[in-house]
Write a protein that holds these residues in place. Structure first.
Motif, mmCIF file in Angstrom:
data_model
loop_
_atom_site.group_PDB
_atom_site.id
_atom_site.type_symbol
_atom_site.label_atom_id
_atom_site.label_comp_id
_atom_site.label_asym_id
_atom_site.label_seq_id
_atom_site.Cartn_x
_atom_site.Cartn_y
_atom_site.Cartn_z
ATOM 1 N N ARG A 214 0.933 -1.307 -0.070
ATOM 2 C CA ARG A 214 0.177 -0.052 -0.059
ATOM 3 C C ARG A 214 0.773 1.484 0.099
ATOM 4 O O ARG A 214 0.595 2.352 -0.428
ATOM 5 N N HIS A 215 1.969 1.182 0.477
ATOM 6 C CA HIS A 215 2.887 2.320 0.768
ATOM 7 C C HIS A 215 3.945 2.447 -0.492
ATOM 8 O O HIS A 215 4.614 3.416 -0.741
ATOM 9 N N VAL A 216 4.863 1.382 -0.283
ATOM 10 C CA VAL A 216 5.879 1.346 -1.399
ATOM 11 C C VAL A 216 5.842 1.063 -2.723
ATOM 12 O O VAL A 216 6.052 2.005 -3.523
ATOM 13 N N LEU A 219 4.743 3.843 -5.005
ATOM 14 C CA LEU A 219 5.704 4.852 -5.498
ATOM 15 C C LEU A 219 6.805 4.302 -6.601
ATOM 16 O O LEU A 219 7.344 5.081 -6.889
ATOM 17 N N HIS B 94 3.319 10.955 2.958
ATOM 18 C CA HIS B 94 3.610 10.219 1.627
ATOM 19 C C HIS B 94 2.995 11.079 0.709
ATOM 20 O O HIS B 94 1.901 11.492 0.650
ATOM 21 N N ARG B 96 2.149 10.628 -2.269
ATOM 22 C CA ARG B 96 1.040 10.391 -3.292
ATOM 23 C C ARG B 96 -0.394 10.041 -2.451
ATOM 24 O O ARG B 96 -1.346 9.515 -3.171
ATOM 25 N N GLN B 97 -0.307 10.360 -1.081
ATOM 26 C CA GLN B 97 -1.630 10.016 -0.366
ATOM 27 C C GLN B 97 -2.186 11.440 0.212
ATOM 28 O O GLN B 97 -1.425 12.312 0.670
ATOM 29 N N ARG B 101 -6.181 10.127 3.440
ATOM 30 C CA ARG B 101 -5.512 8.653 3.638
ATOM 31 C C ARG B 101 -4.681 8.622 4.662
ATOM 32 O O ARG B 101 -4.503 7.693 5.552
ATOM 33 N N GLU B 105 -5.155 5.715 7.858
ATOM 34 C CA GLU B 105 -4.464 4.645 7.975
ATOM 35 C C GLU B 105 -4.396 3.938 9.463
ATOM 36 O O GLU B 105 -4.427 2.912 9.438
#
Lengths: 304, 250, 279
Positions: A214-216, A219, B94, B96-97, B101, B105
């Motif tokens: 979900r996070h790496v 990107l 982050h 892109r969040q 979001r 989380e």
């Protein structure tokens, strides 16, 4: 006037600096990327070319007019004419129809390779980069082994070991194409994993898999997409080369590489027979390269 | 230690390869109190915080939070109890969040329901307008980002907040707003703070007790009142204090 | 040597039209130590860098006058600008980690600056240039100039790196030194040393110093005069000693909102931005 108001307000909705929902924020971001992308004429040319090519191959039965397998031995190696726009080949088959139907096979193989390769490379690279240590060493040495062989030779050996054909050609190319993606994803992950925002996610107590997926991964995706589009041309060439060497699509399947291979005997006399599939390969590769360059400018934050 | 202590650290040592970055640091923080750690770069102050937060597992010694001894692997329960705010508000969100979001989380991870209402309340608590909820970090100012980072840390309702130079990347006027916000939140929620900073005045403003670190050791523990009055014992503390007050008098 | 700036405007194109980053700034800088103070985005760096014409390529710059010792910077050729940049005016940036070349030793970098900008430098021997570099390192109070001259940037601490940077800028014997947040990346103890060193060098060599910083108390401690910028404008100009007598609410706000050791504030006063300041 009211006809104009509708698209304007949609544009305003997309470009709103304070979106009201997740959906609006996500679409707004995509729309901005699209606006950036549209400013690059070369990349747009690449995209348009690919869309046109895709539509043409899908519309092959209509545009092609002939059955790609229908032989007409009376019309062998005919010059381009009104009846056969790109002439006919050594068995009197219409070259245009064969190139269009061949596009389905060649482009289909390329897409299949990418769909196989990108996720594999991504997962292997991120896992190696994120966990480091033993996992990294094992996965990267395996990657090195695959990288050590020239791509075409490894693919050839693999196809020859099983049996020539489209499916084994796809598998063989996929097998040789993933290592660069794994390397790329690993390099990206190494810079991402030490950032504060990943530390912050770790401090929520999220599991490693959740962090990776979900996070790496989101990107790493942009640079991977760029790499894939830039790699498309070399995959097309590998597909064509395997076809040329008789290891890919089997005759009478009209695959571009195989078409050039069989027509190379006439290259000096009936030049149009090998020229047309050659041009198709050239134009498609170029279009993918232009698209990739444009995507890199838009997606890669480091280029900004 | 007394039973009222929220955090108790005894003889903490952290090693990077052959270098010992933290050489036996001990301190305790009472529930609802603030403890400041001051030092120059390389003094080991941030390393102490990262070991406490669980981000750096290469430590030895004894650490307790709310009477529970910490191990290298932290449970999910630990992360509900202890949260952290980072120095660089540009790097801790982050890219892109959306804010939405980022705030949801922790709720999703801990299985806390009522996400919608909690996010609205979370933004209000750090005095952010609800309009920024679906924006991306690059659309926010530095101060707004740091508020988002604070809101994110508060989402799972922790008892301890670790602050790693939370204002040193901000303009001084924004620093004042964020420091006020941190005091308000502490007063409202009774949180325990551990704050790391190179700025003596900032630490003394927020924390009643200050530990001064140099070369991996905590060379002095001093109350903020003693620090203001100049009752310093260690020469390094005196030096830092002099540098800080010299400029104020100019 | 005089730097004259009259009604300087720097604009950047955006999709919504031009945005002004510097609005009608006027300054006259003689042989003195001038501090330019402001928060991020106030235009302080742009103003100072416009003197060297070192602005982002999409910046649009207009001014009634922008001159360096009588040279019109707006109309100067690239060749004339090169004669000013580095030679007559040096620029020291925030982080020596990024402004030093990682694959050359400190000594080589200083020697190169010395060769390039001294009248006879190009003809000087390798040994002479390196000797000059070591002399310069000694001038920035490095105790062991020989060792530092042979060291690569990654082998130096932040403060040492910044000293090397200063030595490099001093090599051509410039008339103006522009220091853009020269100590923000450094520890408080090192910060004071570097600023004291700069102050001392500037006074001894009769140079002008333009010190750009976000730290108002720090700047006023080391400069003669301070210009406070807000949203692209100079809102107040003060003699450094008169900081306590600042009248503009922005300057006052900047001073008040700092936590201090000398007197405890239970709550920090918050700066309330008046739209009129940037109108």
């Amino acid at each position: 006037m009211s006809a104009h108001a509708e698209p304007m307000s949609r544009r305003a909705w997309l470009l709103n600096e304070s979106p009201a929902s997740r959906r609006q924020a996500a679409w707004g971001r995509r729309y901005r990327l699209w606006l950036d992308f549209r400013r690059n004429p070369l990349a747009m040319a690449g995209l348009c070319t690919l869309v046109t090519l895709g539509l043409l191959t899908l519309a092959a039965p209509v545009v092609g007019r002939y059955d790609p397998a229908a032989q007409d031995l009376a019309y062998r190696l005919a010059e381009p004419s009104w009846a056969h726009w790109f002439g006919t080949d050594e068995l009197g088959r219409d070259v245009l129809a064969r190139v269009l139907y061949g596009g389905r096979i060649t482009l289909g193989m390329v897409v299949a390779v990418v769909l196989l390769v990108a996720p594999i490379g991504l997962v292997i690279g991120i896992v190696a980069g994120y966990f480091g240590g033993f996992a990294d060493r094992v996965l990267m040495r395996v990657t090195d082994v695959f990288l050590a062989f020239p791509r075409l030779i490894l693919a050839l050996a693999f196809v020859a070991a099983i049996q020539p054909g489209i499916t084994s050609a796809i598998a063989a190319i996929a097998l040789t194409a993933w290592p660069p993606y794994a390397r790329l994803a690993r390099a990206e992950t190494l810079t991402i994993r030490n950032t504060d925002f990943i530390a912050a996610v770790r401090l929520t107590g999220a599991s490693p898999w959740r962090i990776i997926l979900r996070h790496v991964a989101p990107l790493c995706l942009p640079s991977l997409i760029v790499r894939v589009t830039l790699d498309m041309s070399s995959i097309i060439l590998t597909v064509a080369a395997l076809g040329f060497l008789g290891m890919g699509a089997r005759p009478p399947s009209p695959e571009w590489g195989a078409m050039i291979a069989t027509a190379r005997r006439f290259i000096l006399t009936q030049w149009w027979v090998p020229l047309v599939p050659g041009l198709a390969i050239f134009v498609t590769s170029l279009a993918f390269n232009l698209l990739g360059d444009g995507l890199r400018d838009v997606l890669d934050p480091k280029q900004r | 230690m007394t039973t009222a202590d929220m955090i108790d650290i005894r003889d903490l040592r952290v090693r990077f390869g052959t270098v010992e970055a933290v050489k036996g640091v001990s301190f305790a923080v009472a529930r609802g109190a603030s403890f400041g750690v001051v030092g120059e770069s390389g003094s080991g102050k941030s390393t102490v915080l990262r070991a406490l937060s669980g981000l750096n597992p290469a430590w030895t010694g004894h650490m307790e939070i709310a009477g529970q001894t910490l191990t290298r692997q932290r449970s999910r329960d630990f992360y509900r109890r202890v949260q952290m705010v980072f120095q660089d508000p540009y790097g801790s969100l982050h890219p892109r969040q959306t804010v939405d979001r980022a705030l949801s989380e922790p709720l999703v991870v801990h299985g806390i329901g009522d996400i919608e209402a909690r996010i609205v309340r979370g933004l209000a608590e750090v005095a952010l307008p609800p309009t920024i909820r679906f924006r991306y970090p690059h659309q926010l100012s530095g101060g707004q980002r740091q508020r988002v980072a604070i809101a994110r840390a508060l989402m799972a309702e922790p008892e301890v907040l670790l602050l790693d130079e939370p204002t040193s990347a901000l303009d001084v006027s924004v620093q004042a707003e964020v420091l006020n916000l941190l005091s308000d939140i502490q007063a409202r929620r009774g949180l325990t703070y551990v704050m790391v900073s190179h700025n003596l005045a900032v630490v003394a403003h927020l924390c009643a007790m200050v530990g001064v670190m140099q070369g991996g050791e905590m060379v002095e523990m001093i109350s903020a009142d003693d620090l203001r009055a100049g009752r310093t014992k260690h020469p390094h503390t005196t030096e830092l204090r002099t540098l800080s007050t010299e400029l104020e008098e100019a | 040597m005089d730097v004259i700036i009259r009604n300087l405007r720097i604009a950047f194109p955006t999709p919504q039209g031009e945005s002004l980053a510097v609005r009608d700034v006027s300054m006259h800088i003689g042989t003195e130590k001038l501090g330019i103070v402001g928060e991020s985005g106030s235009g302080k760096s742009l103003t100072a860098r416009s003197i060297l014409r070192l602005l982002p390529h999409n910046a649009r710059i207009t001014a009634d006058e922008l001159s360096f010792d009588g040279i019109d910077i707006q109309r100067a050729s690239e060749r004339q600008m090169r004669a000013i940049r580095g030679r007559r005016a040096g620029l020291i940036m925030q982080d020596p980690k990024y402004s030093l070349n990682p694959v050359m030793t400190a000594g080589q970098q200083i020697a190169e600056a010395w060769r390039a900008h001294r009248p006879n430098g190009a003809r000087a021997s390798h040994r002479e240039a390196l000797q000059a570099a070591e002399d310069l390192l000694a001038q920035v109070q490095i105790r062991d100039p020989k060792r530092v001259a042979g060291a690569y940037p990654h082998e130096l601490s932040g403060g040492m790196g910044q000293r090397v940077m200063i030595a490099m800028m001093l090599a051509p014997d410039p008339e103006v030194l522009i220091a853009d947040e020269p100590t923000s990346a450094l520890d408080a103890t090192v910060q004071a040393e570097i600023l004291r060193l700069l102050e001392d060098l500037v006074s001894r060599r009769g140079m002008a110093l333009i010190l750009i910083s976000h730290d108002l108390p720090l700047v006023s401690h080391f400069c003669d005069r301070v210009a406070v910028m807000y949203a692209g404008r100079v809102v107040e100009e003060l003699q450094a000693g008169e900081l306590a007598r600042a009248t503009h609410p922005y300057t006052r706000g900047l001073l008040d909102c700092l936590p201090t050791l000398s007197h405890q504030k239970l709550r920090l006063p918050v700066l309330v931005r008046d739209p009129a300041w940037s109108a």
